[in-house]
Write a protein that holds these residues in place. Structure first.
Motif, PDB file in Angstrom:
ATOM      1  N   GLU A   1      49.178  39.139  44.857  1.00 59.27           N
ATOM      2  CA  GLU A   1      47.932  39.213  44.094  1.00 59.27           C
ATOM      3  C   GLU A   1      48.109  40.039  42.826  1.00 59.27           C
ATOM      4  N   THR A   2      48.848  41.139  42.942  1.00 59.58           N
ATOM      5  CA  THR A   2      49.090  41.989  41.778  1.00 59.58           C
ATOM      6  C   THR A   2      49.882  41.233  40.725  1.00 59.58           C
ATOM      7  N   LEU A   3      50.920  40.526  41.148  1.00 56.75           N
ATOM      8  CA  LEU A   3      51.727  39.776  40.190  1.00 56.75           C
ATOM      9  C   LEU A   3      50.934  38.636  39.561  1.00 56.75           C
ATOM     10  N   ALA A   4      50.084  37.982  40.325  1.00 55.44           N
ATOM     11  CA  ALA A   4      49.258  36.910  39.771  1.00 55.44           C
ATOM     12  C   ALA A   4      48.287  37.466  38.734  1.00 55.44           C
ATOM     13  N   LEU A   5      47.637  38.569  39.047  1.00 57.96           N
ATOM     14  CA  LEU A   5      46.716  39.190  38.086  1.00 57.96           C
ATOM     15  C   LEU A   5      47.465  39.712  36.867  1.00 57.96           C
ATOM     16  N   TYR A   6      48.672  40.184  37.061  1.00 58.65           N
ATOM     17  CA  TYR A   6      49.528  40.629  35.955  1.00 58.65           C
ATOM     18  C   TYR A   6      49.820  39.453  35.024  1.00 58.65           C
ATOM     19  N   ILE A   7      50.186  38.315  35.592  1.00 58.27           N
ATOM     20  CA  ILE A   7      50.471  37.114  34.815  1.00 58.27           C
ATOM     21  C   ILE A   7      49.225  36.666  34.055  1.00 58.27           C
ATOM     22  N   LEU A   8      48.075  36.746  34.699  1.00 54.50           N
ATOM     23  CA  LEU A   8      46.820  36.349  34.073  1.00 54.50           C
ATOM     24  C   LEU A   8      46.336  37.352  33.027  1.00 54.50           C
ATOM     25  N   GLY A   9      46.913  38.550  33.041  1.00 53.17           N
ATOM     26  CA  GLY A   9      46.448  39.595  32.124  1.00 53.17           C
ATOM     27  C   GLY A   9      45.148  40.223  32.576  1.00 53.17           C
ATOM     28  N   ASP A  10      44.895  40.180  33.873  1.00 50.75           N
ATOM     29  CA  ASP A  10      43.633  40.657  34.422  1.00 50.75           C
ATOM     30  C   ASP A  10      43.718  41.999  35.139  1.00 50.75           C
ATOM     31  N   LEU A  11      44.791  42.726  34.949  1.00 51.14           N
ATOM     32  CA  LEU A  11      44.887  44.066  35.524  1.00 51.14           C
ATOM     33  C   LEU A  11      44.381  45.083  34.519  1.00 51.14           C
ATOM     34  N   SER A  12      43.961  46.223  35.020  1.00 51.39           N
ATOM     35  CA  SER A  12      43.603  47.318  34.127  1.00 51.39           C
ATOM     36  C   SER A  12      44.856  47.788  33.399  1.00 51.39           C
ATOM     37  N   VAL A  13      44.662  48.568  32.372  1.00 53.59           N
ATOM     38  CA  VAL A  13      45.809  49.105  31.636  1.00 53.59           C
ATOM     39  C   VAL A  13      46.701  49.896  32.576  1.00 53.59           C
ATOM     40  N   ARG A  14      46.110  50.718  33.399  1.00 57.84           N
ATOM     41  CA  ARG A  14      46.875  51.543  34.341  1.00 57.84           C
ATOM     42  C   ARG A  14      47.710  50.691  35.296  1.00 57.84           C
ATOM     43  N   ALA A  15      47.091  49.650  35.847  1.00 55.31           N
ATOM     44  CA  ALA A  15      47.806  48.775  36.782  1.00 55.31           C
ATOM     45  C   ALA A  15      48.869  47.951  36.061  1.00 55.31           C
ATOM     46  N   THR A  16      48.591  47.545  34.830  1.00 51.66           N
ATOM     47  CA  THR A  16      49.579  46.798  34.049  1.00 51.66           C
ATOM     48  C   THR A  16      50.798  47.652  33.768  1.00 51.66           C
ATOM     49  N   VAL A  17      50.586  48.905  33.392  1.00 49.19           N
ATOM     50  CA  VAL A  17      51.703  49.820  33.124  1.00 49.19           C
ATOM     51  C   VAL A  17      52.524  50.029  34.391  1.00 49.19           C
ATOM     52  N   ALA A  18      51.855  50.261  35.513  1.00 52.56           N
ATOM     53  CA  ALA A  18      52.572  50.475  36.776  1.00 52.56           C
ATOM     54  C   ALA A  18      53.367  49.240  37.180  1.00 52.56           C
ATOM     55  N   THR A  19      52.782  48.061  37.005  1.00 53.82           N
ATOM     56  CA  THR A  19      53.463  46.826  37.381  1.00 53.82           C
ATOM     57  C   THR A  19      54.638  46.553  36.448  1.00 53.82           C
TER      58      THR A  19
ATOM     59  N   ARG B   1      38.383  37.514  34.893  1.00 52.85           N
ATOM     60  CA  ARG B   1      38.874  37.432  33.530  1.00 52.85           C
ATOM     61  C   ARG B   1      38.298  38.558  32.694  1.00 52.85           C
ATOM     62  N   GLY B   2      39.186  39.252  32.029  1.00 52.89           N
ATOM     63  CA  GLY B   2      38.771  40.275  31.091  1.00 52.89           C
ATOM     64  C   GLY B   2      38.196  41.520  31.731  1.00 52.89           C
ATOM     65  N   GLY B   3      38.137  41.556  33.033  1.00 57.18           N
ATOM     66  CA  GLY B   3      37.525  42.685  33.700  1.00 57.18           C
ATOM     67  C   GLY B   3      38.458  43.854  33.893  1.00 57.18           C
ATOM     68  N   GLY B   4      39.729  43.657  33.622  1.00 56.38           N
ATOM     69  CA  GLY B   4      40.681  44.742  33.824  1.00 56.38           C
ATOM     70  C   GLY B   4      40.678  45.228  35.259  1.00 56.38           C
ATOM     71  N   ALA B   5      40.923  44.330  36.151  1.00 60.42           N
ATOM     72  CA  ALA B   5      40.841  44.644  37.573  1.00 60.42           C
ATOM     73  C   ALA B   5      41.734  45.824  37.933  1.00 60.42           C
ATOM     74  N   ASP B   6      41.169  46.776  38.633  1.00 55.64           N
ATOM     75  CA  ASP B   6      41.936  47.909  39.112  1.00 55.64           C
ATOM     76  C   ASP B   6      42.543  47.627  40.471  1.00 55.64           C
ATOM     77  N   PHE B   7      42.352  46.452  40.987  1.00 52.63           N
ATOM     78  CA  PHE B   7      42.896  46.134  42.281  1.00 52.63           C
ATOM     79  C   PHE B   7      43.896  45.043  42.137  1.00 52.63           C
ATOM     80  N   PRO B   8      44.810  44.870  42.986  1.00 50.62           N
ATOM     81  CA  PRO B   8      45.167  45.874  43.969  1.00 50.62           C
ATOM     82  C   PRO B   8      46.107  46.887  43.339  1.00 50.62           C
ATOM     83  N   ILE B   9      45.600  48.075  43.101  1.00 44.10           N
ATOM     84  CA  ILE B   9      46.412  49.144  42.526  1.00 44.10           C
ATOM     85  C   ILE B   9      47.446  49.552  43.558  1.00 44.10           C
TER      86      ILE B   9
END
Length: 72
Positions: free
Chosen positions: A27-45, A7-15
């Motif tokens: 995993e990427t979609l789950a973290l996207y839903i949780l809002g736990d991806l980094s800005v870069r990964a969120t933009v890419a997703t 939570r809140g860590g802005g996970a860069d994985f799985p980029i």
């Protein structure tokens, strides 16, 4: 699987850099839903989801799983 350390860590994985034939990992979609991806990964997703019907169709199922895990 999803604990408070994510939570809140802005996970860069799985980029992923998404090629036209690739789909986002669960995993990427789950973290996207949780809002736990980094800005870069969120933009890419977000970009990937804007044109990938397959991944768009998977979101409701993954949202349901995430909701069930949160409730547990």
């Amino acid at each position: 699987m999803f604990n408070s350390s994510h939570r809140g860590g802005g996970a860069d994985f799985p980029i992923q850099s998404f090629a036209a034939h690739q789909h986002a990992k669960h995993e990427t979609l789950a973290l996207y839903i949780l809002g736990d991806l980094s800005v870069r990964a969120t933009v890419a997703t977000t970009e990937h989801l804007s044109h990938c019907a397959h991944c768009q169709e998977r979101l409701p199922e993954i949202r349901a799983v995430v909701a069930a895990l949160r409730a547990a």
